[in-house]
Write a protein that holds these residues in place. Structure first.
Motif, PDB file in Angstrom:
ATOM      1  N   HIS A  54       0.762  -1.255   0.079  1.00 33.56           N
ATOM      2  CA  HIS A  54      -0.071  -0.149   0.008  1.00 33.56           C
ATOM      3  C   HIS A  54       0.767   1.172  -0.137  1.00 33.56           C
ATOM      4  O   HIS A  54       2.052   1.234   0.610  1.00 33.56           O
ATOM      5  N   PRO A  55       0.506   2.406  -0.735  1.00 32.09           N
ATOM      6  CA  PRO A  55       1.307   3.657  -0.652  1.00 32.09           C
ATOM      7  C   PRO A  55       1.783   3.785   0.795  1.00 32.09           C
ATOM      8  O   PRO A  55       2.808   4.498   1.007  1.00 32.09           O
ATOM      9  N   GLU A 113       2.214   8.008  -5.331  1.00 24.76           N
ATOM     10  CA  GLU A 113       1.408   7.986  -4.032  1.00 24.76           C
ATOM     11  C   GLU A 113       2.030   7.812  -2.939  1.00 24.76           C
ATOM     12  O   GLU A 113       1.611   8.375  -1.763  1.00 24.76           O
ATOM     13  N   ALA A 114       3.287   6.795  -3.066  1.00 24.37           N
ATOM     14  CA  ALA A 114       4.037   6.769  -1.789  1.00 24.37           C
ATOM     15  C   ALA A 114       4.575   7.995  -1.268  1.00 24.37           C
ATOM     16  O   ALA A 114       4.682   8.335  -0.094  1.00 24.37           O
ATOM     17  N   VAL A 115       4.992   8.972  -2.293  1.00 26.78           N
ATOM     18  CA  VAL A 115       5.754  10.098  -1.848  1.00 26.78           C
ATOM     19  C   VAL A 115       4.659  11.093  -1.528  1.00 26.78           C
ATOM     20  O   VAL A 115       5.114  11.804  -0.393  1.00 26.78           O
ATOM     21  N   SER A 116       3.562  11.220  -1.813  1.00 19.78           N
ATOM     22  CA  SER A 116       2.552  11.969  -1.424  1.00 19.78           C
ATOM     23  C   SER A 116       2.371  11.512   0.282  1.00 19.78           C
ATOM     24  O   SER A 116       2.195  12.330   1.136  1.00 19.78           O
ATOM     25  N   GLU A 117       2.375  10.265   0.622  1.00 22.01           N
ATOM     26  CA  GLU A 117       2.244   9.759   1.984  1.00 22.01           C
ATOM     27  C   GLU A 117       3.262   9.853   2.830  1.00 22.01           C
ATOM     28  O   GLU A 117       3.176  10.177   3.815  1.00 22.01           O
ATOM     29  N   LEU A 118       4.408  10.195   2.053  1.00 23.82           N
ATOM     30  CA  LEU A 118       5.683  10.450   2.754  1.00 23.82           C
ATOM     31  C   LEU A 118       5.761  11.802   3.534  1.00 23.82           C
ATOM     32  O   LEU A 118       6.394  12.198   4.448  1.00 23.82           O
TER      33      LEU A 118
END
Length: 457
Positions: free
Chosen positions: A34-35, A67-72
């Motif tokens: 998941h992101p 999407e993962a970078v946004s969650e970061l």
């Protein structure tokens, strides 16, 4: 705990696969995550491994990588993107929603962010630029401008047809109704839309008493409204009440988390954007100024002690109990300060309704002072054999605990009234006050009753 153990196992596997160069297996593992889990994995990897893992994922699945970078988070995410060309960043930014892209681009170096905006598709570039025009931490900055709206002149059947033909909607919790000039005039739920006859005019089933946020509303106030009214999304309107965007509950959760983290950090004099893996040099730069301020205030407290050097020279046992008075006052002040600052942040406490909170905290401070002061007095009497020393210690603790409670209430409220963040500045003032009053009351009372405390009396 089970989820964290799983992420830890994935993290270990990522490190091992990177070390042996098994890129195919690594890609397969990453694309199953998941992101949000990928973001946590990225945050815990060393810089070189993080960049290598991100680059590998970008080549195969750019959307998942972004999407993962946004969650970061915008700061850490922008740092991961900043080493890439403007052309590549522009292409990647178009894989995510405009509000997430705006947050990342805003944290890029100025020249790079301008180049990225020039290279993005005109529609999304315009949306991102519009979002960046709003102040940080406002509803306008965090909203999604792609909001689905229905004309008030439609029937329910026509509204369902429009909804089925619209593929650009991120989430449809509520259906917002607008007039011909896009003024927000009502809202209805998807459930209600499906339970009435298709010929029913939309005006008959919409609710006109709705909650909305202005584009310039502080994001913390937006989060407070969503929490208070149990909303899944809140529409955003401009100064003319025209619908310009929507903020969904997932963004609100991020706001609540960020605001709570910021308040906790600032109470300790730490920058709100610092994280466990922030580089040591950056942490040093952010923490040192407030520690410098604390050093200055410590000298203020030391100057109070200096006024009573003669008393301390004659009654050296006072030096043993001085830290108890100041320390207990500081701890009590921290308790009060935490409750008051959080009350201010949640909107429960204002200057106008603060009298009740002040009285309550003063009573708690006095009660704590009496109980703990008597215990300390008994200990001092028992260990030093002097009941007057115990009474002086008890009285000083009562005074300082009262000061801690009242100052812990009034200082953050006063700072808030002066438009200064109470979480950022309160602890410095409170620490100074409890140290000064603690030392002054204890040593001052000891000076008054010196004849009963001096050795040989």
């Amino acid at each position: 705990m089970a989820a964290q153990r799983r992420i830890d196992l994935v993290l270990d596997s990522v490190k091992r696969l990177l070390r042996i160069g098994a890129t195919a297996n690594l890609l397969n593992l990453l694309q199953k995550q998941h992101p949000a889990d990928l973001a946590q994995i990225f945050s815990e990897l060393p810089n070189r491994d993080r960049e290598a893992t991100f680059s590998l994922l970008v080549e195969r699945n750019g959307r998942l990588a972004m999407e993962a970078v946004s969650e970061l988070g915008p700061e850490a995410g922008a740092a991961l993107l900043a080493t890439r060309s403007a052309e590549e960043i522009a292409k990647l930014a178009q894989e995510i929603e405009s509000d997430d892209a705006a947050a990342l681009i805003d944290h890029l170096p100025e020249e790079l962010s301008a180049a990225v905006l020039d290279l993005m598709r005109p529609k999304q570039s315009g949306e991102v630029e519009n979002l960046l025009e709003y102040d940080e931490q406002t509803a306008g900055r965090i909203m999604n401008p792609q909001v689905f709206a229905l004309s008030e002149d439609l029937t329910v059947g026509e509204a369902i047809t429009e909804l089925q033909g619209n593929r650009d909607v991120e989430m449809v919790f509520y259906l917002y109704v607008v007039d011909e000039r896009r003024h927000l005039v009502g809202v209805t739920s998807l459930r209600r839309l499906l339970l009435v006859s298709p010929e029913t005019p939309l005006k008959r089933i919409m609710t006109t008493d709705l909650i909305s946020a202005r584009v310039d509303m502080d994001q913390e106030e937006v989060a407070r409204q969503v929490a208070s009214y149990n909303l899944l999304a809140i529409p955003v309107v401009d100064e003319e009440n025209k619908l310009v965007g929507v903020i969904t509950v997932d963004d609100i959760i991020d706001v609540i988390k960020d605001e709570a983290t910021e308040d906790i950090y600032r109470l300790a004099g730490v920058a709100g954007d610092e994280r466990p893996f922030t580089p040591a040099g950056e942490s040093l730069r952010k923490r040192l100024p407030w520690l410098g301020v604390n050093l200055v205030t410590a000298f203020v407290a030391a100057s109070v002690v200096a006024l009573f050097e003669g008393t301390i020279e004659r009654i050296t046992v006072l030096a043993v109990f001085m830290p108890i008075v100041a320390g207990m006052g500081g701890n009590a002040a921290t308790q009060t300060l935490t409750v008051i600052v959080r009350g201010i942040a949640l909107g429960d406490l204002t200057w106008s309704n603060s009298r009740k909170a002040l009285v309550k905290e003063a009573v708690v401070g006095l009660g704590n002072g009496v109980v703990l002061g008597l215990i300390a007095a008994l200990v001092a009497w028992g260990t030093r054999g002097n009941p007057v020393l115990g009474l002086v210690l008890c009285a000083a603790m009562i005074i300082n605990m009262f000061v801690a409670a009242t100052a812990g209430t009034l200082v953050p409220l006063g700072l808030r009234a002066a438009n200064v963040d109470p979480a950022l500045a309160s602890s410095v003032f409170i620490t100074t006050l409890t140290d000064v009053f603690g030392f002054f009351s204890f040593l001052g009372l000891a000076t008054i009753f010196m004849r009963y405390l001096a050795p040989g009396n």
